[in-house]
Design a protein around this motif. Structure first.
Motif, mmCIF file in Angstrom:
data_model
loop_
_atom_site.group_PDB
_atom_site.id
_atom_site.type_symbol
_atom_site.label_atom_id
_atom_site.label_comp_id
_atom_site.label_asym_id
_atom_site.label_seq_id
_atom_site.Cartn_x
_atom_site.Cartn_y
_atom_site.Cartn_z
ATOM 1 N N ARG A 1 66.436 -66.890 -66.644
ATOM 2 C CA ARG A 1 65.056 -66.773 -67.115
ATOM 3 C C ARG A 1 64.839 -67.878 -68.138
ATOM 4 O O ARG A 1 65.564 -67.971 -69.128
ATOM 5 N N LEU A 2 63.833 -68.725 -67.875
ATOM 6 C CA LEU A 2 63.587 -69.890 -68.708
ATOM 7 C C LEU A 2 62.119 -69.965 -69.093
ATOM 8 O O LEU A 2 61.266 -69.393 -68.407
ATOM 9 N N LYS A 3 61.845 -70.694 -70.151
ATOM 10 C CA LYS A 3 60.464 -70.884 -70.569
ATOM 11 C C LYS A 3 60.124 -72.369 -70.501
ATOM 12 O O LYS A 3 60.991 -73.231 -70.661
ATOM 13 N N ILE A 4 58.858 -72.636 -70.238
ATOM 14 C CA ILE A 4 58.352 -74.002 -70.262
ATOM 15 C C ILE A 4 57.187 -74.007 -71.241
ATOM 16 O O ILE A 4 56.169 -73.348 -71.006
ATOM 17 N N ASN A 5 57.345 -74.722 -72.320
ATOM 18 C CA ASN A 5 56.287 -74.822 -73.325
ATOM 19 C C ASN A 5 55.125 -75.646 -72.784
ATOM 20 O O ASN A 5 55.276 -76.402 -71.821
ATOM 21 N N PRO A 6 53.947 -75.517 -73.416
ATOM 22 C CA PRO A 6 52.803 -76.335 -72.990
ATOM 23 C C PRO A 6 53.163 -77.823 -73.011
ATOM 24 O O PRO A 6 53.858 -78.299 -73.910
ATOM 25 N N ASN A 7 52.700 -78.538 -72.006
ATOM 26 C CA ASN A 7 52.940 -79.984 -71.850
ATOM 27 C C ASN A 7 54.428 -80.336 -71.833
ATOM 28 O O ASN A 7 54.830 -81.357 -72.374
ATOM 29 N N ASP A 8 55.225 -79.470 -71.208
ATOM 30 C CA ASP A 8 56.654 -79.700 -71.087
ATOM 31 C C ASP A 8 57.048 -79.583 -69.615
ATOM 32 O O ASP A 8 56.255 -79.147 -68.777
ATOM 33 N N THR A 9 58.276 -79.962 -69.317
ATOM 34 C CA THR A 9 58.773 -79.986 -67.945
ATOM 35 C C THR A 9 60.136 -79.314 -67.871
ATOM 36 O O THR A 9 60.929 -79.425 -68.791
ATOM 37 N N LEU A 10 60.392 -78.635 -66.768
ATOM 38 C CA LEU A 10 61.692 -78.030 -66.505
ATOM 39 C C LEU A 10 62.208 -78.560 -65.177
ATOM 40 O O LEU A 10 61.565 -78.395 -64.139
ATOM 41 N N ILE A 11 63.352 -79.219 -65.205
ATOM 42 C CA ILE A 11 63.981 -79.691 -63.977
ATOM 43 C C ILE A 11 64.824 -78.544 -63.430
ATOM 44 O O ILE A 11 65.714 -78.046 -64.108
ATOM 45 N N ILE A 12 64.528 -78.123 -62.194
ATOM 46 C CA ILE A 12 65.251 -76.984 -61.628
ATOM 47 C C ILE A 12 66.240 -77.389 -60.548
ATOM 48 O O ILE A 12 67.063 -76.577 -60.135
ATOM 49 N N ASP A 13 66.148 -78.640 -60.063
ATOM 50 C CA ASP A 13 67.072 -79.067 -59.021
ATOM 51 C C ASP A 13 67.195 -80.579 -59.046
ATOM 52 O O ASP A 13 66.240 -81.281 -59.347
ATOM 53 N N SER A 14 68.376 -81.051 -58.754
ATOM 54 C CA SER A 14 68.597 -82.479 -58.558
ATOM 55 C C SER A 14 69.562 -82.628 -57.403
ATOM 56 O O SER A 14 70.362 -81.739 -57.121
ATOM 57 N N ASN A 15 69.460 -83.748 -56.729
ATOM 58 C CA ASN A 15 70.230 -83.914 -55.510
ATOM 59 C C ASN A 15 70.437 -85.390 -55.225
ATOM 60 O O ASN A 15 69.573 -86.199 -55.528
ATOM 61 N N ARG A 16 71.544 -85.717 -54.642
ATOM 62 C CA ARG A 16 71.737 -87.068 -54.115
ATOM 63 C C ARG A 16 71.021 -87.112 -52.781
ATOM 64 O O ARG A 16 71.264 -86.291 -51.908
ATOM 65 N N GLY A 17 70.122 -88.035 -52.648
ATOM 66 C CA GLY A 17 69.317 -88.145 -51.442
ATOM 67 C C GLY A 17 67.853 -88.245 -51.808
ATOM 68 O O GLY A 17 67.482 -88.205 -52.978
ATOM 69 N N SER A 18 67.024 -88.340 -50.800
ATOM 70 C CA SER A 18 65.605 -88.585 -51.050
ATOM 71 C C SER A 18 64.781 -87.332 -51.297
ATOM 72 O O SER A 18 63.648 -87.425 -51.754
ATOM 73 N N ASN A 19 65.325 -86.136 -51.003
ATOM 74 C CA ASN A 19 64.583 -84.886 -51.196
ATOM 75 C C ASN A 19 65.464 -83.835 -51.862
ATOM 76 O O ASN A 19 66.649 -83.746 -51.545
ATOM 77 N N PRO A 20 64.894 -83.022 -52.746
ATOM 78 C CA PRO A 20 65.682 -81.903 -53.280
ATOM 79 C C PRO A 20 65.922 -80.883 -52.164
ATOM 80 O O PRO A 20 65.089 -80.709 -51.282
ATOM 81 N N ARG A 21 67.073 -80.220 -52.208
ATOM 82 C CA ARG A 21 67.425 -79.260 -51.155
ATOM 83 C C ARG A 21 67.295 -77.814 -51.612
ATOM 84 O O ARG A 21 67.276 -76.925 -50.780
ATOM 85 N N PHE B 1 71.910 -75.811 -67.211
ATOM 86 C CA PHE B 1 70.518 -75.942 -67.591
ATOM 87 C C PHE B 1 70.392 -77.181 -68.461
ATOM 88 O O PHE B 1 71.160 -77.374 -69.390
ATOM 89 N N ASN B 2 69.407 -78.026 -68.143
ATOM 90 C CA ASN B 2 69.308 -79.312 -68.817
ATOM 91 C C ASN B 2 68.874 -79.200 -70.274
ATOM 92 O O ASN B 2 69.056 -80.131 -71.034
ATOM 93 N N ASN B 3 68.316 -78.091 -70.663
ATOM 94 C CA ASN B 3 67.868 -77.939 -72.043
ATOM 95 C C ASN B 3 68.045 -76.476 -72.441
ATOM 96 O O ASN B 3 67.270 -75.631 -72.029
ATOM 97 N N ASP B 4 69.068 -76.195 -73.242
ATOM 98 C CA ASP B 4 69.331 -74.805 -73.629
ATOM 99 C C ASP B 4 68.195 -74.194 -74.432
ATOM 100 O O ASP B 4 68.087 -72.975 -74.521
ATOM 101 N N ALA B 5 67.338 -75.012 -75.011
ATOM 102 C CA ALA B 5 66.193 -74.477 -75.754
ATOM 103 C C ALA B 5 65.229 -73.761 -74.811
ATOM 104 O O ALA B 5 64.483 -72.888 -75.233
ATOM 105 N N GLN B 6 65.256 -74.106 -73.535
ATOM 106 C CA GLN B 6 64.376 -73.479 -72.563
ATOM 107 C C GLN B 6 64.966 -72.192 -71.987
ATOM 108 O O GLN B 6 64.262 -71.399 -71.397
ATOM 109 N N LEU B 7 66.241 -71.978 -72.146
ATOM 110 C CA LEU B 7 66.910 -70.810 -71.582
ATOM 111 C C LEU B 7 66.617 -69.571 -72.432
ATOM 112 O O LEU B 7 66.929 -69.532 -73.613
ATOM 113 N N ILE B 8 66.007 -68.574 -71.813
ATOM 114 C CA ILE B 8 65.767 -67.297 -72.485
ATOM 115 C C ILE B 8 67.003 -66.430 -72.338
ATOM 116 O O ILE B 8 67.544 -65.937 -73.311
#
Length: 136
Positions: free
Chosen positions: A76-96, A59-66
């Motif tokens: 189970r994660l939380k996203i605060n107002p005006n914040d972002t959670l990255i859930i996937d990253s991938n080599r290539g042009s589209n997340p899989r 998880f990219n930010n342990d502060a978001q991990l519940i």
């Protein structure tokens, strides 16, 4: 001549590195309320990752991990107002979304995405390599 070969090799490496694209999938909370996200991970896909020492996904930010249930593979994660959670990253042009089975998002309404196809359709490309699911 040896110097010229080194320069040529260096230029070839730069060209191939520049062609290496990455993509990211993120959930963006543009509301004034906290959002909760449940990610149901695919254990069999995670176990295929070579050298994986812990089954707990990164998880990219342990502060978001519940919490994370390593038996059921549910994060189970939380996203605060005006914040972002990255859930996937991938080599290539589209997340899989290869490691995600199901995604639940609890906001004013509950959204359940039951498979990788539904998840992929919900994320729209906002800029090259960035795919977002926005809550407004």
């Amino acid at each position: 001549m040896k110097f010229l070969k080194i320069i040529l090799l260096f230029l070839i490496c730069i060209v191939f590195h520049a062609c290496d694209t990455s993509s990211f999938a993120e959930i963006i909370n543009k509301t004034d309320k906290e959002i909760t996200v449940e990610i149901f991970y695919n254990r069999s896909e995670l176990e295929k990752v070579p050298g994986l020492k812990s089954i707990k996904p990164y998880f990219n930010n342990d502060a978001q991990l519940i919490n994370f249930d390593s038996v059921s593979m549910i994060g189970r994660l939380k996203i605060n107002p005006n914040d972002t959670l990255i859930i996937d990253s991938n080599r290539g042009s589209n997340p899989r979304f290869k490691f995600i089975r199901t995604l639940k998002i609890f906001a004013d309404d509950t959204i359940k995405l039951n498979n990788q196809n539904e998840i992929s359709k919900s994320f729209k490309e906002t800029s090259p390599g960035i795919f977002a699911f926005e809550f407004k």
